[in-house]
Structures are given as structure tokens and as C-alpha cells.
Design a protein around this motif. Structure first.
Motif, PDB file in Angstrom:
ATOM      1  N   VAL A 212     -11.644   8.290  -3.474  1.00 48.16           N
ATOM      2  CA  VAL A 212     -10.365   8.423  -2.767  1.00 48.16           C
ATOM      3  C   VAL A 212      -9.598   9.626  -3.291  1.00 48.16           C
ATOM      4  O   VAL A 212      -9.041  10.408  -2.514  1.00 48.16           O
ATOM      5  CB  VAL A 212      -9.539   7.120  -2.894  1.00 48.16           C
ATOM      6  N   GLU A 213      -9.584   9.812  -4.601  1.00 49.21           N
ATOM      7  CA  GLU A 213      -8.870  10.955  -5.187  1.00 49.21           C
ATOM      8  C   GLU A 213      -9.442  12.278  -4.682  1.00 49.21           C
ATOM      9  O   GLU A 213      -8.688  13.179  -4.294  1.00 49.21           O
ATOM     10  CB  GLU A 213      -8.943  10.911  -6.714  1.00 49.21           C
TER      11      GLU A 213
ATOM     12  N   GLN B  64       3.792  11.925  -0.984  1.00 48.47           N
ATOM     13  CA  GLN B  64       3.977  11.604   0.432  1.00 48.47           C
ATOM     14  C   GLN B  64       3.085  10.425   0.830  1.00 48.47           C
ATOM     15  O   GLN B  64       3.527   9.525   1.544  1.00 48.47           O
ATOM     16  CB  GLN B  64       3.647  12.826   1.285  1.00 48.47           C
ATOM     17  N   ILE B  65       1.860  10.408   0.356  1.00 57.10           N
ATOM     18  CA  ILE B  65       0.951   9.298   0.650  1.00 57.10           C
ATOM     19  C   ILE B  65       1.498   8.015   0.042  1.00 57.10           C
ATOM     20  O   ILE B  65       1.520   6.967   0.691  1.00 57.10           O
ATOM     21  CB  ILE B  65      -0.464   9.604   0.122  1.00 57.10           C
TER      22      ILE B  65
ATOM     23  N   GLU C  36      -8.623  -2.456   1.941  1.00 56.33           N
ATOM     24  CA  GLU C  36      -7.433  -2.260   2.774  1.00 56.33           C
ATOM     25  C   GLU C  36      -6.671  -1.003   2.370  1.00 56.33           C
ATOM     26  O   GLU C  36      -6.202  -0.255   3.224  1.00 56.33           O
ATOM     27  CB  GLU C  36      -6.507  -3.480   2.707  1.00 56.33           C
ATOM     28  N   SER C  37      -6.546  -0.783   1.067  1.00 52.24           N
ATOM     29  CA  SER C  37      -5.846   0.417   0.587  1.00 52.24           C
ATOM     30  C   SER C  37      -6.609   1.674   0.978  1.00 52.24           C
ATOM     31  O   SER C  37      -6.018   2.673   1.390  1.00 52.24           O
ATOM     32  CB  SER C  37      -5.683   0.376  -0.931  1.00 52.24           C
TER      33      SER C  37
ATOM     34  N   GLY D 277      -7.037   6.414   4.326  1.00 59.56           N
ATOM     35  CA  GLY D 277      -7.834   7.154   5.300  1.00 59.56           C
ATOM     36  C   GLY D 277      -7.068   7.450   6.573  1.00 59.56           C
ATOM     37  O   GLY D 277      -7.184   8.538   7.143  1.00 59.56           O
ATOM     38  N   LYS D 278      -6.254   6.486   7.027  1.00 57.01           N
ATOM     39  CA  LYS D 278      -5.427   6.709   8.223  1.00 57.01           C
ATOM     40  C   LYS D 278      -4.420   7.821   7.973  1.00 57.01           C
ATOM     41  O   LYS D 278      -4.195   8.670   8.830  1.00 57.01           O
ATOM     42  CB  LYS D 278      -4.661   5.434   8.588  1.00 57.01           C
ATOM     43  N   ILE D 279      -3.813   7.807   6.797  1.00 52.88           N
ATOM     44  CA  ILE D 279      -2.768   8.791   6.484  1.00 52.88           C
ATOM     45  C   ILE D 279      -3.348  10.195   6.402  1.00 52.88           C
ATOM     46  O   ILE D 279      -2.787  11.142   6.958  1.00 52.88           O
ATOM     47  CB  ILE D 279      -2.042   8.409   5.172  1.00 52.88           C
TER      48      ILE D 279
END
Length: 111
Positions: free
Chosen positions: A8-9, A21-22, A45-46, A51-53
Motif C-alpha cells: 500500500v505504501e 490528504q488520504i 477494507e482499508s 485504492g478508491k482514493i
């Protein structure tokens, strides 16, 4: 074993979105984000929310997501996404004018 936090990072840093901002969009703190990067078992879920953002599909990198249809989480590309505010304002005004004309025709005032 996959380290979800590192995956993710990398995606966040590659996207160019500011971490603060995220975090704000997730309702979390920047500190929470950095702790998440260190967590090898970040919850799905996180990951989907992030991913959506950042408009990133993690299903290629995270095995558990490959079974989920994540394309439905991303904003679809349609011809309407490219329209300007002026276009939508004018469209709305035309609809209101047409509605008012229809009201006049169906409910004429008796004078």
C-alpha cells in the motif's frame, strides 16, 4: 508472506497523493497511516478504501483481492465524467424550463 502495508505504501507514494490528504479522506490520522505501512496484515477494507482514493487496483499485488471484483470500486469512465460545470448548469436550467412549461400546460390557471 505478503506485507500488505509495504504494498500500500509503494502504491501511495507512486500515486503522488499526499499521505495527509488520504488520511483525512479515510477519517484517520497521518500517524495511523504510517503505522499501517508497518503492518503486514492491513485489513482488506482499508486497502480497498485507499485504492478508491488513489485510483489504484490492488488485486494484482494482493492475493486476497484477486478473488474480489475490485473494478466495481473504481469510478467508471463515462462520457459524463468529462463534462464541465457549465454543461450541467445549462442542462439543469433546460430541464427546469421544460418542467415549468409542462406544469403550465397541465394546470392552466382559471382566470
Amino acid at each position: 508472506m505478503q506485507h500488505r502495508g509495504e504494498i500500500v505504501e509503494r502504491a501511495i507514494r507512486k500515486s503522488g497523493y499526499p499521505i495527509s490528504q488520504i488520511a483525512r479522506k479515510l477519517g484517520k490520522s497521518r500517524r495511523w497511516m504510517y503505522l499501517m505501512f508497518d503492518n503486514s496484515q492491513v485489513d482488506i477494507e482499508s486497502i480497498i478504501s485507499i485504492g478508491k482514493i488513489i485510483h489504484h487496483d490492488f488485486s494484482n499485488e494482493i492475493r486476497e483481492l484477486s478473488a474480489i471484483n475490485t473494478s466495481s470500486f473504481l469510478e467508471p469512465e463515462t462520457k459524463y465524467n468529462k463534462q464541465t460545470k457549465e454543461y450541467w448548469k445549462n442542462k439543469y436550467l433546460r430541464l427546469l424550463e421544460n418542467y415549468n412549461e409542462l406544469l403550465k400546460k397541465t394546470n392552466p390557471k382559471k382566470e
